[in-house]
Design a protein around this motif. Structure first.
Motif, mmCIF file in Angstrom:
data_model
loop_
_atom_site.group_PDB
_atom_site.id
_atom_site.type_symbol
_atom_site.label_atom_id
_atom_site.label_comp_id
_atom_site.label_asym_id
_atom_site.label_seq_id
_atom_site.Cartn_x
_atom_site.Cartn_y
_atom_site.Cartn_z
ATOM 1 N N ASP A 66 10.071 -2.160 -12.899
ATOM 2 C CA ASP A 66 9.908 -0.829 -12.312
ATOM 3 C C ASP A 66 11.241 -0.081 -12.376
ATOM 4 O O ASP A 66 12.083 -0.200 -11.496
ATOM 5 N N ASN A 125 13.356 -7.219 -3.058
ATOM 6 C CA ASN A 125 12.642 -6.560 -4.161
ATOM 7 C C ASN A 125 12.301 -7.546 -5.270
ATOM 8 O O ASN A 125 11.209 -7.491 -5.861
ATOM 9 N N GLY A 133 3.832 -8.231 -6.518
ATOM 10 C CA GLY A 133 3.593 -7.214 -5.503
ATOM 11 C C GLY A 133 3.308 -7.772 -4.127
ATOM 12 O O GLY A 133 3.156 -7.009 -3.174
ATOM 13 N N LEU A 162 8.068 0.321 1.773
ATOM 14 C CA LEU A 162 7.289 0.365 0.533
ATOM 15 C C LEU A 162 6.549 -0.945 0.302
ATOM 16 O O LEU A 162 5.362 -0.947 -0.059
ATOM 17 N N ALA A 163 7.238 -2.072 0.506
ATOM 18 C CA ALA A 163 6.599 -3.376 0.328
ATOM 19 C C ALA A 163 5.471 -3.573 1.338
ATOM 20 O O ALA A 163 4.407 -4.117 1.006
ATOM 21 N N GLN A 166 2.440 -1.439 0.218
ATOM 22 C CA GLN A 166 1.759 -2.041 -0.928
ATOM 23 C C GLN A 166 0.984 -3.289 -0.534
ATOM 24 O O GLN A 166 0.001 -3.641 -1.179
ATOM 25 N N ASN A 197 4.504 10.261 1.860
ATOM 26 C CA ASN A 197 3.934 8.923 2.033
ATOM 27 C C ASN A 197 3.367 8.734 3.439
ATOM 28 O O ASN A 197 2.301 8.123 3.620
ATOM 29 N N GLN A 213 -0.736 3.941 -3.383
ATOM 30 C CA GLN A 213 -0.297 3.224 -4.583
ATOM 31 C C GLN A 213 1.192 2.933 -4.494
ATOM 32 O O GLN A 213 1.916 3.766 -4.025
#
Length: 213
Positions: A66, A125, A133, A162-163, A166, A197, A213
């Motif tokens: 990414d 990350n 993911g 973010l994690a 997801q 977001n 997403q």
């Protein structure tokens, strides 16, 4: 799932034994926790507790690197500190789809400087990427360590949120992002991204929006 429960329970029992029986000094608690993290990460790499005992030939999945996320990390985190060389090397492995090696490089960096928040963020990350993911216990711990070591830095909270998002933990992601969005400069790009977001999360929590997403 049961495999994770067993290995985490054993790790906690081991830590408790070292604290209560071995009388481990408080100054060594962080290093001990880091060592247990390495063990959990190794367990995640070497086995899959959801598989049955019969042997199978696994297909090697190539996880795309990414670039956008790497660019965001470089923009939010320290690009020139001691962690920079390790992060650059890790990104190089990640671009070739070698997610295990990408994480291993950062683990080597952590052995030298276990108090570096950028390395903890990077390993978080990297573990998420290696897990396709999935927010594993090791990745969750790494993000929390990064936030603890750099409580005022935006990067740990941004990428942890973010994690979480997801992984479907929408309220937990919102809890990470809302204070960060409130403290970001009004004209900053990150503020706009966070507010967008958060709006999506609010819509999903109310049943009015698509999956984030």
């Amino acid at each position: 799932m049961m495999g994770w429960v067993i290995v985490i329970t054993l790790a906690l029992l081991l830590l408790a034994a070292m604290l209560l029986i071995g009388r481990l000094p408080r100054t060594a608690w962080e290093m001990t926790a880091a060592a247990l993290l390495l063990g959990l990460a190794g367990y995640a790499w070497q086995g899959n507790p959801a598989l049955r005992g019969s042997p199978r030939v696994a297909e090697k999945a190539v996880v795309p690197f990414d670039e956008d996320m790497a660019k965001q990390r470089r923009g939010l985190a320290d690009r020139y500190g001691p962690a920079a060389q390790w992060l650059v090397m890790s990104d190089g492995y990640g671009r070739r789809g070698q997610t295990k090696e990408a994480a291993n490089v950062l683990l080597s960096g952590l052995k030298q400087t276990p108090g570096d928040a950028n390395l903890w963020l990077g390993i978080g990350n990297a573990l998420v990427a290696h897990g396709g993911g999935m927010l594993s216990p090791g990745a969750d711990y790494a993000y929390r360590q990064a936030a603890r070591l750099a409580p005022e830095a935006p990067a740990p909270r941004y990428f942890y949120g973010l994690a979480l998002a997801q992984a479907g933990q929408l309220q937990a992601a919102r809890d990470q992002w809302a204070p960060l969005a409130a403290s970001a400069p009004d004209d900053s790009e990150i503020k706009g991204q966070l507010e967008a977001n958060i709006a999506r999360i609010d819509a999903m929590l109310s049943g009015r929006g698509p999956v984030l997403q």
